[in-house]
Design a protein around this motif. Structure first.
Motif, PDB file in Angstrom:
ATOM      1  N   THR A 204       0.817  -1.218   0.000  1.00  9.06           N
ATOM      2  CA  THR A 204       0.000   0.000   0.000  1.00  9.06           C
ATOM      3  C   THR A 204       0.855   1.276   0.000  1.00  9.06           C
ATOM      4  O   THR A 204       0.363   2.351   0.305  1.00  9.06           O
ATOM      5  CB  THR A 204      -0.951   0.026   1.219  1.00  9.06           C
ATOM      6  OG1 THR A 204      -0.205  -0.205   2.415  1.00  9.06           O
ATOM      7  CG2 THR A 204      -2.037  -1.029   1.081  1.00  9.06           C
ATOM      8  N   LYS A 205       2.125   1.150  -0.360  1.00  8.84           N
ATOM      9  CA  LYS A 205       2.952   2.344  -0.480  1.00  8.84           C
ATOM     10  C   LYS A 205       2.576   3.093  -1.753  1.00  8.84           C
ATOM     11  O   LYS A 205       2.060   2.520  -2.719  1.00  8.84           O
ATOM     12  CB  LYS A 205       4.434   1.984  -0.482  1.00  8.84           C
ATOM     13  CG  LYS A 205       4.899   1.296  -1.754  1.00  8.84           C
ATOM     14  CD  LYS A 205       6.394   0.992  -1.691  1.00  8.84           C
ATOM     15  CE  LYS A 205       6.867   0.350  -3.002  1.00  8.84           C
ATOM     16  NZ  LYS A 205       8.310   0.009  -2.957  1.00  8.84           N
ATOM     17  N   GLU A 307     -10.445  -1.998   2.729  1.00  7.56           N
ATOM     18  CA  GLU A 307     -11.048  -1.025   1.811  1.00  7.56           C
ATOM     19  C   GLU A 307     -10.042  -0.403   0.851  1.00  7.56           C
ATOM     20  O   GLU A 307     -10.425   0.211  -0.148  1.00  7.56           O
ATOM     21  CB  GLU A 307     -11.748   0.076   2.609  1.00  7.56           C
ATOM     22  CG  GLU A 307     -10.822   0.913   3.459  1.00  7.56           C
ATOM     23  CD  GLU A 307     -11.558   1.979   4.256  1.00  7.56           C
ATOM     24  OE1 GLU A 307     -10.881   2.844   4.842  1.00  7.56           O
ATOM     25  OE2 GLU A 307     -12.813   1.945   4.284  1.00  7.56           O
ATOM     26  N   ASN A 308      -8.739  -0.591   1.137  1.00  8.99           N
ATOM     27  CA  ASN A 308      -7.712   0.040   0.317  1.00  8.99           C
ATOM     28  C   ASN A 308      -6.844  -0.945  -0.451  1.00  8.99           C
ATOM     29  O   ASN A 308      -6.004  -0.546  -1.249  1.00  8.99           O
ATOM     30  CB  ASN A 308      -6.811   0.910   1.209  1.00  8.99           C
ATOM     31  CG  ASN A 308      -5.998   1.921   0.427  1.00  8.99           C
ATOM     32  OD1 ASN A 308      -6.483   2.503  -0.543  1.00  8.99           O
ATOM     33  ND2 ASN A 308      -4.748   2.135   0.840  1.00  8.99           N
ATOM     34  N   LEU A 309      -7.026  -2.275  -0.215  1.00 10.22           N
ATOM     35  CA  LEU A 309      -6.156  -3.287  -0.826  1.00 10.22           C
ATOM     36  C   LEU A 309      -6.960  -4.529  -1.179  1.00 10.22           C
ATOM     37  O   LEU A 309      -7.801  -4.983  -0.391  1.00 10.22           O
ATOM     38  CB  LEU A 309      -5.020  -3.668   0.138  1.00 10.22           C
ATOM     39  CG  LEU A 309      -4.115  -4.834  -0.280  1.00 10.22           C
ATOM     40  CD1 LEU A 309      -3.290  -4.468  -1.520  1.00 10.22           C
ATOM     41  CD2 LEU A 309      -3.197  -5.253   0.868  1.00 10.22           C
ATOM     42  N   TYR A 331      -4.064   2.608  -8.502  1.00 10.74           N
ATOM     43  CA  TYR A 331      -4.905   3.282  -9.493  1.00 10.74           C
ATOM     44  C   TYR A 331      -4.760   4.793  -9.379  1.00 10.74           C
ATOM     45  O   TYR A 331      -4.680   5.357  -8.283  1.00 10.74           O
ATOM     46  CB  TYR A 331      -6.349   2.835  -9.327  1.00 10.74           C
ATOM     47  CG  TYR A 331      -6.498   1.361  -9.639  1.00 10.74           C
ATOM     48  CD1 TYR A 331      -6.554   0.921 -10.956  1.00 10.74           C
ATOM     49  CD2 TYR A 331      -6.525   0.418  -8.618  1.00 10.74           C
ATOM     50  CE1 TYR A 331      -6.657  -0.429 -11.256  1.00 10.74           C
ATOM     51  CE2 TYR A 331      -6.622  -0.939  -8.908  1.00 10.74           C
ATOM     52  CZ  TYR A 331      -6.678  -1.359 -10.232  1.00 10.74           C
ATOM     53  OH  TYR A 331      -6.758  -2.697 -10.518  1.00 10.74           O
ATOM     54  N   ASP A 332      -4.751   5.454 -10.543  1.00  8.40           N
ATOM     55  CA  ASP A 332      -4.459   6.889 -10.576  1.00  8.40           C
ATOM     56  C   ASP A 332      -5.677   7.753 -10.870  1.00  8.40           C
ATOM     57  O   ASP A 332      -5.556   8.963 -11.051  1.00  8.40           O
ATOM     58  CB  ASP A 332      -3.356   7.183 -11.601  1.00  8.40           C
ATOM     59  CG  ASP A 332      -3.721   6.777 -13.027  1.00  8.40           C
ATOM     60  OD1 ASP A 332      -4.907   6.453 -13.279  1.00  8.40           O
ATOM     61  OD2 ASP A 332      -2.821   6.785 -13.887  1.00  8.40           O
ATOM     62  N   LYS A 354      -6.379   3.476  -4.623  1.00  9.95           N
ATOM     63  CA  LYS A 354      -6.481   2.108  -4.122  1.00  9.95           C
ATOM     64  C   LYS A 354      -5.373   1.233  -4.706  1.00  9.95           C
ATOM     65  O   LYS A 354      -4.807   1.534  -5.755  1.00  9.95           O
ATOM     66  CB  LYS A 354      -7.849   1.515  -4.455  1.00  9.95           C
ATOM     67  CG  LYS A 354      -8.991   2.066  -3.613  1.00  9.95           C
ATOM     68  CD  LYS A 354     -10.255   1.232  -3.816  1.00  9.95           C
ATOM     69  CE  LYS A 354     -11.371   1.659  -2.877  1.00  9.95           C
ATOM     70  NZ  LYS A 354     -12.525   0.738  -2.961  1.00  9.95           N
ATOM     71  N   HIS A 355      -5.105   0.121  -4.008  1.00 10.28           N
ATOM     72  CA  HIS A 355      -4.022  -0.782  -4.382  1.00 10.28           C
ATOM     73  C   HIS A 355      -4.563  -2.194  -4.599  1.00 10.28           C
ATOM     74  O   HIS A 355      -5.517  -2.617  -3.929  1.00 10.28           O
ATOM     75  CB  HIS A 355      -2.970  -0.843  -3.274  1.00 10.28           C
ATOM     76  CG  HIS A 355      -2.405   0.481  -2.868  1.00 10.28           C
ATOM     77  ND1 HIS A 355      -1.182   0.939  -3.287  1.00 10.28           N
ATOM     78  CD2 HIS A 355      -2.915   1.464  -2.064  1.00 10.28           C
ATOM     79  CE1 HIS A 355      -0.948   2.130  -2.772  1.00 10.28           C
ATOM     80  NE2 HIS A 355      -1.983   2.474  -2.015  1.00 10.28           N
ATOM     81  N   ILE A 356      -3.919  -2.912  -5.499  1.00  5.49           N
ATOM     82  CA  ILE A 356      -4.246  -4.314  -5.712  1.00  5.49           C
ATOM     83  C   ILE A 356      -2.954  -5.066  -6.025  1.00  5.49           C
ATOM     84  O   ILE A 356      -2.078  -4.532  -6.717  1.00  5.49           O
ATOM     85  CB  ILE A 356      -5.288  -4.486  -6.843  1.00  5.49           C
ATOM     86  CG1 ILE A 356      -5.782  -5.935  -6.931  1.00  5.49           C
ATOM     87  CG2 ILE A 356      -4.747  -4.020  -8.172  1.00  5.49           C
ATOM     88  CD1 ILE A 356      -6.969  -6.108  -7.871  1.00  5.49           C
TER      89      ILE A 356
END
Length: 520
Positions: A204-205, A307-309, A331-332, A354-356
């Motif tokens: 999540t960096k 919620e963020n990953l 995502y940008d 958000k990150h995946i």
């Protein structure tokens, strides 16, 4: 990380008590063996895990990282990262996931008596490895979640009666956090996502300024994954020429039958008999096999960590072989075809930041460098539709072949409507298609697209390659074809294979038949 831990063990003299068992990790016994309650025959002063190494033989991986046989004879050291090394630092076995092994609890009571009624053997001393301290616990934080007592559910046995030997090695090192709580085992036979502990901070960096840009397309055709095929000269296929090449190819991705039960990725070939020996990939449901063939296992649908990953699987670019590799995407807030007259939508903006972490299980020959074709139920059946075979409901609307439910909703509501409109429309289609299909992972993954992924159409991101989370590795790696060799008999129809069924084998490569298999 592995080299640092190994160096500390050598410095502490932890290897001095061992003699080398092998100069070649591929010589470790392989092949499934019927499981048995070996724990009850051992007297244990510490807990640990049983590893089936074939020929009715087991190794015991103690909590102090010392590996012995069941008679307490030293074998090697566990490095906490899925590997066992001998005295010379040579890997004896790699790619081991502890939570797929049977757990044995300590049974030695005060005074030296054992609660076991089995054969008495010497207990493993918790202080026998000075390099890891006297607590009997590994100093590595990378040791995976424990499976609880030996009476708890054993994930390795939930898919079939085959007990994997875990001798395959991921090309990407696993990243996992240990959890002090006993894990809860899910319906798919794996520990639940929460059992793996908190994800590493690197997932999540912020990487929105790293310069590597790409975009997601989406699909779910339910076909046998590209990374489930043995070598046929094409990209992404696992080379079974040698055990080393098999391991380097990230073994093969799991595949399941129409009832979502894991089955072999490859077996002995059609024409195997006394004078000829060879392997063949199990038939994909996307070919002529249809319901008799094999499909993507549904637990490879995307899942939200928080919620963020999220974690998911993808098809990677056809220009390079990326089977078993993992990538972190952030995502940008934009999308592939954005321009001054075609600005990012509310859905793309809601996904921003958000990150995946995605793992490649397929190869897309129409996928560009930097693009990852996201595997998400309801994302479109594409050119090779096996989903309508697996989920054979009446009058299911699968949406656009390329784009799926969201494309259908855009056609219905326009391309610049409110976020909530697309979310509700997509989830209605999810419920209609998967609500009564008896495959809950597909419904979960479809709702994930609306709720977590914000129903974003072809969003753009920045990306980097990362070590794979253990959750993705565990749901990717076959638990049956753990080595390049097997004696499983070819079947044209896998639809009748059920949980707990024993895989039929043929007698192959024996002294009597050194060049092949005994005829039926």
């Amino acid at each position: 990380m592995k080299k640092l831990l190994l160096s500390s063990l050598i410095a502490a003299g932890a290897f001095s008590m061992f003699s080398a068992c092998s100069d070649d990790s591929s010589s470790v016994p392989s092949g499934p063996v019927q499981s048995s309650d070996v724990c009850s025959t051992m007297v244990l002063s510490q807990g640990g895990w049983l590893l089936n190494v074939g020929n009715n033989s087991y190794w015991f991986i103690g909590e102090n990282a010392v590996v012995t046989d069941t008679q307490n004879n030293p074998v090697g050291l566990w490095d906490g990262l899925g590997n066992i090394f001998d005295a010379n630092g040579i890997p004896l076995m790699t790619g081991i996931s502890l939570h797929l092994l049977q757990r044995c609890e300590a049974n030695l009571v005060p005074g030296g008596a054992s609660s076991s009624s089995g054969t008495t053997t010497k207990p493993v001393s918790s202080s026998s490895n000075p390099g890891l301290g006297g607590s009997g616990q590994s100093s590595s934080s990378a040791v995976g979640p424990k499976t609880g007592s030996s009476s708890s559910v054993n994930p390795a046995q939930s898919s079939s009666s085959v007990n994997p030997t875990s001798s395959a090695t991921p090309t990407s090192s696993a990243v996992e956090s240990s959890s002090s709580a006993e894990p809860e085992v899910g319906a798919d036979g794996f520990p639940t996502l929460e059992s793996y502990g908190p994800p590493p901070a690197e997932y999540t960096k912020d990487i929105l300024s790293n310069g590597n840009k790409g975009w997601n397309s989406r699909y779910w055709d339910a076909c046998k994954p590209h990374c489930s095929w043995i070598s046929d000269g094409q990209e992404g296929k696992t080379d079974t020429t040698t055990q080393e090449s098999y391991v380097k190819g990230m073994t093969t991705a799991r595949n399941c039958n129409i009832h979502d039960v894991e089955v072999p990725t490859f077996t002995l070939g059609h024409a195997v008999q006394q004078y000829w020996f060879g392997y063949e990939g199990t038939n994909s449901a996307c070919g002529n096999a249809k319901e008799k063939g094999v499909f993507t296992c549904t637990d490879m649908a995307p899942i939200a960590v928080n919620e963020n990953l999220s974690y998911a699987y993808v098809a990677g670019p056809g220009s390079q072989t990326t089977c078993g590799k993992c990538f972190h995407l952030q995502y940008d807030g934009s999308f592939k075809d954005a321009s001054g007259n075609n600005a990012p939508k509310e859905t793309h903006k809601a996904l921003k930041g958000k990150h995946i972490v995605v793992m490649t299980s397929n190869i897309g020959h129409d996928v560009e460098n930097g693009q990852f074709d996201l595997m998400v139920p309801g994302g479109g059946v594409g050119a090779f539709d096996a989903l309508s075979t697996q989920v054979n409901g009446a009058n299911i609307n699968w949406g656009a072949g390329f784009g799926g439910f969201l494309t259908e909703c855009q056609s219905k509501h326009g391309y610049d409507n409110k976020l909530e409109v697309y979310q509700e429309c997509v989830k209605d289609m999810c419920d209609a298609a998967f609500g009564s299909a008896g495959l809950p992972n597909l419904l979960r993954g479809c709702h994930w697209f609306a709720d977590w992924y914000m129903a974003a159409d072809n969003p753009t991101y920045h990306w980097e390659e990362v070590e794979c989370p253990q959750y993705l590795i565990d749901h990717y790696l076959t638990r049956i074809n753990t080595t390049k060799d097997n004696r499983y008999k070819w079947h044209d129809d896998w639809s009748t294979f059920k949980e707990g069924d024993v895989l039929e084998e043929q007698e192959c490569l024996t002294d009597e038949y050194p060049n092949g298999c005994k005829p039926n």
